[in-house]
Design a protein around this motif. Structure first.
Motif, short mmCIF file in Angstrom:
data_model
loop_
_atom_site.label_atom_id
_atom_site.label_comp_id
_atom_site.label_asym_id
_atom_site.label_seq_id
_atom_site.Cartn_x
_atom_site.Cartn_y
_atom_site.Cartn_z
N GLY A 1 9.12 -3.46 5.27
CA GLY A 1 8.98 -2.23 5.15
C GLY A 1 8.40 -1.60 3.56
N THR A 2 7.60 -0.79 3.76
CA THR A 2 6.84 -0.17 2.42
C THR A 2 7.18 1.49 2.50
OG1 THR A 2 4.94 0.01 1.21
CG2 THR A 2 4.62 0.08 3.38
N GLN B 1 10.70 5.02 9.59
CA GLN B 1 12.05 5.81 9.60
C GLN B 1 12.31 6.19 8.32
OE1 GLN B 1 15.19 2.68 10.70
NE2 GLN B 1 16.30 4.41 11.27
N ALA B 2 12.75 7.67 8.61
CA ALA B 2 12.93 8.41 7.34
C ALA B 2 14.55 8.42 7.32
CB ALA B 2 12.65 9.86 7.35
N GLY C 1 0.79 -1.17 -0.01
CA GLY C 1 -0.10 -0.06 0.02
C GLY C 1 0.71 1.29 0.17
N GLY C 2 2.08 1.08 0.21
CA GLY C 2 3.01 2.35 0.14
C GLY C 2 2.79 3.05 -1.20
N ALA D 1 8.59 8.40 4.74
CA ALA D 1 9.67 7.54 5.41
C ALA D 1 9.25 5.94 4.86
CB ALA D 1 9.25 7.57 6.87
N ASN D 2 9.94 5.01 5.44
CA ASN D 2 9.79 3.84 5.11
C ASN D 2 8.95 3.02 6.12
OD1 ASN D 2 9.82 1.41 3.66
ND2 ASN D 2 12.03 0.67 4.18
N TYR D 3 7.74 2.41 6.10
CA TYR D 3 6.89 2.07 7.18
C TYR D 3 6.90 0.49 7.49
CZ TYR D 3 4.57 6.66 7.49
OH TYR D 3 4.53 7.88 7.63
N TYR D 4 7.25 0.33 8.68
CA TYR D 4 7.43 -1.27 9.00
C TYR D 4 6.19 -1.66 10.02
CZ TYR D 4 12.12 -0.40 7.51
OH TYR D 4 13.39 0.14 6.72
N CYS D 5 5.79 -2.76 9.39
CA CYS D 5 4.69 -3.31 10.22
C CYS D 5 5.39 -4.50 11.38
CB CYS D 5 3.93 -4.42 9.54
SG CYS D 5 2.77 -5.63 10.11
#
Length: 124
Positions: free
Chosen positions: A117-118, A39-40, A8-9, A92-96
Motif C-alpha cells: 500500500g501507498t 481503504q480509508a 507515488g503516494g 486512503a491507502n492505495y493497494y496494488c
C-alpha cells in the motif's frame, strides 16, 4: 516470490493530480490482471480500477470513473494509476493487486497478490 511494490503516494491539494506506480516481480506480468483498491480509516475496502490481462479492458469504481486512469507497461512490468481532480474523499491507502482471473475484477477476492500500500492524502 511475487512482489508488488507501490510508489507515488503523497499529499496533494484538492484538484491536484498524482500518479501511482506498482512494480511487479516474480510473476508473468502479461498473464495477470492488475488492479487498485483503496481503504480509508474506518471504511471498507473499495475497488478503484482494474485492467484485464486478456482483453486489456479497463474497469473503474463509480467514484473515480472519468478522473482516474489505469494502464500498464509490460516492458517494465508496472501498472500505473493516474489520478486527476483529486478530492479529500480520495484520501486512503492505495493497494496494488494482481489476479490470474480475466473477469469479475471488481471483487477483491479474485486477486492473488497484494502490495503493501501507498498512502494518498488530499487536503481541501
Amino acid at each position: 516470490q511475487v512482489q508488488l511494490v507501490e510508489a507515488g503516494g503523497g499529499s496533494v491539494q484538492a484538484g491536484g493530480s498524482l500518479r501511482l506506480s506498482c512494480a511487479a516481480s516474480g510473476l508473468t506480468f502479461s498473464r495477470y490482471s492488475m488492479g487498485w483498491f483503496r481503504q480509508a480509516p474506518g471504511k471498507a475496502r473499495e475497488f478503484v480500477a482494474a485492467i484485464s490481462w486478456s482483453s486489456l479492458r479497463t474497469y473503474y469504481g463509480g467514484s473515480v470513473e472519468g478522473r482516474f486512469t489505469i494502464f500498464t507497461d509490460n516492458v517494465k512490468n508496472t501498472v500505473y494509476l493516474q489520478m486527476r481532480s483529486l478530492n479529500p474523499e480520495d484520501t486512503a491507502n492505495y493497494y496494488c493487486t494482481a489476479s490470474r482471473q480475466m473477469a469479475q475484477l471488481r471483487d477483491g477476492e479474485r486477486y492473488d497478490y497484494w502490495g503493501q500500500g501507498t498512502q494518498v492524502t488530499v487536503s481541501s
